[in-house]
Design a protein around this motif. Structure first.
Motif, short mmCIF file in Angstrom:
data_model
loop_
_atom_site.label_atom_id
_atom_site.label_comp_id
_atom_site.label_asym_id
_atom_site.label_seq_id
_atom_site.Cartn_x
_atom_site.Cartn_y
_atom_site.Cartn_z
N HIS A 92 13.38 4.58 -5.54
CA HIS A 92 12.25 5.47 -5.76
C HIS A 92 11.04 4.73 -6.30
N LYS A 93 9.88 5.25 -6.00
CA LYS A 93 8.65 4.54 -6.33
C LYS A 93 8.35 4.51 -7.82
N VAL A 94 9.03 5.36 -8.58
CA VAL A 94 8.80 5.38 -10.03
C VAL A 94 9.84 4.53 -10.77
N LEU A 101 0.82 -1.22 0.00
CA LEU A 101 0.00 0.00 0.00
C LEU A 101 0.84 1.26 0.00
N ASP A 102 0.48 2.17 -0.87
CA ASP A 102 0.97 3.55 -0.81
C ASP A 102 0.17 4.25 0.32
N ILE A 103 0.66 5.36 0.82
CA ILE A 103 -0.08 6.06 1.88
C ILE A 103 -0.87 7.25 1.31
N GLU A 104 -0.13 8.31 0.93
CA GLU A 104 -0.79 9.57 0.54
C GLU A 104 -1.65 9.36 -0.72
N GLY A 105 -2.93 9.58 -0.61
CA GLY A 105 -3.83 9.42 -1.76
C GLY A 105 -4.37 8.01 -1.90
N THR A 106 -3.91 7.10 -1.02
CA THR A 106 -4.35 5.69 -1.11
C THR A 106 -5.01 5.25 0.20
N LEU A 161 -1.23 -1.03 -4.51
CA LEU A 161 -2.32 -0.05 -4.63
C LEU A 161 -1.73 1.35 -4.47
N THR A 162 -1.93 2.18 -5.46
CA THR A 162 -1.38 3.54 -5.43
C THR A 162 -2.29 4.49 -6.19
N ASP A 163 -2.15 5.79 -5.88
CA ASP A 163 -2.91 6.81 -6.62
C ASP A 163 -2.11 7.35 -7.80
N VAL A 164 -0.82 7.01 -7.90
CA VAL A 164 0.06 7.65 -8.89
C VAL A 164 0.36 6.66 -10.02
N THR A 165 -0.04 7.01 -11.24
CA THR A 165 0.10 6.05 -12.36
C THR A 165 1.57 5.81 -12.74
MG MG Z 1 0.51 8.35 -3.08
#
Ligand code: MG
Ligand SMILES: CSCCC(=O)C(=O)COP(=O)(O)O
Length: 270
Positions: free
Chosen positions: A196-198, A15-20, A220-224
């Motif tokens: 880094h996450k990208v 899990l991502d945190i911010e936005g998720t 699960l993340t909000d950032v594509t």
């Molecule tokens: Mg996020």
């Protein structure tokens, strides 16, 4: 309600945190302003402590790397306003104030660009520690998060976090939430120290560290951009659409599995 089936090979939910798990508004309106309002006083109070000196050294090193080693083509986009942090040079009192002001300016500059550097995130984590411990802040989670995580664990899933926020900061959030201390629901934490996450290599390293295949993980993340990097490493992904998140393009909406709540994930084993 749209339901997204979790592939049978998935045993880990990352899990991502911010936005998720957590509203972007909590991060932008509570966590980040706390840093901006308190960083100068924090540095003045804690300057001589080893932890604070390590944070300053990491910031100094990071900005030095940025200024002197970044490929020329990237310079304009990344360096506008970058603030180097001087070393002590002679007059102790002047030096101290100069260094503290440079760190403050550096932190403001990084935050204004929402930079996710390990150096910034480490200092932020240390600053939030006192605020959470004193009960001045409680972390917010979307209402569906905790019930879903409990269900997944009952179904035998492992649940990990991967956020740009430092592991220390992640633990503060889960340990001091509006739902109480929910840290025990999380099997482990990753931050940008793993990469880094990208970058897709980060997801391979996470799988190695957990001891599973990348294809055993659902991220699960909000950032594509993060979803795409994970997918390149053979990780399953779903993009989380929450109030306040950045919009998605039509192509992204078509391409990715989208969920607006964790309850929209269907585990075959439940
Ligand atoms: Mg996020
Ligand atoms: C412990 S998370 C604090 C928020 C934060 O600093 C951050 O950068 C969140 O990024 P994420 O990767 O969770 O979107």
């Amino acid at each position: 309600m749209v339901v997204v089936s979790v592939p049978a090979e998935v045993t880990v939910i990352l899990l991502d945190i911010e936005g998720t798990t957590t509203p972007i508004a909590f991060v932008k309106d509570t966590l980040f302003p706390y840093i901006k309002e308190n960083v100068k006083e924090y540095l003045q109070t804690h300057w001589d402590e080893e932890e604070c000196q390590q944070d300053v050294s990491l910031l100094r090193k990071q900005v030095r790397t940025l200024l002197f080693h970044i490929p020329a083509a990237e310079e304009d986009a990344h360096l506008d306003g970058a603030v180097p942090i001087p070393m002590a040079s002679g007059n102790a009192v002047d030096d101290l104030q100069r260094m503290i002001q440079a760190v403050v300016d550096n932190v403001y500059w990084q935050m204004s660009h929402d930079r996710k550097t390990t150096a910034l995130k480490q200092l932020q984590g240390h600053m939030w520690k006192a605020a959470f411990a004193a009960g001045r802040m409680k972390a917010e989670f979307f209402a569906d998060v905790v019930p879903a995580v409990r269900r997944w664990r009952e179904a035998g899933m492992k649940v990990y976090i991967y956020s740009s926020g430092s592991v220390e900061a992640q633990k503060l959030l889960f340990g001091h939430s509006t739902e109480g201390d929910i840290l025990e629901l999380i099997d482990g934490h990753f931050d940008t120290k793993i990469g880094h996450k990208v970058e897709s290599e980060s997801y391979r390293k996470i799988a190695d560290s957990i001891g599973c295949l990348t294809s055993n993980i659902l991220f699960l993340t909000d950032v594509t951009l993060e979803a795409s990097a994970a997918e390149e490493a053979d990780v399953h992904v779903a993009v989380v659409v929450r109030p306040g998140n950045a919009g998605l393009t039509d192509d992204e909406k078509t391409y990715y599995n989208l969920i607006t709540s964790f309850s929209e994930l269907y585990l075959p084993s439940t």
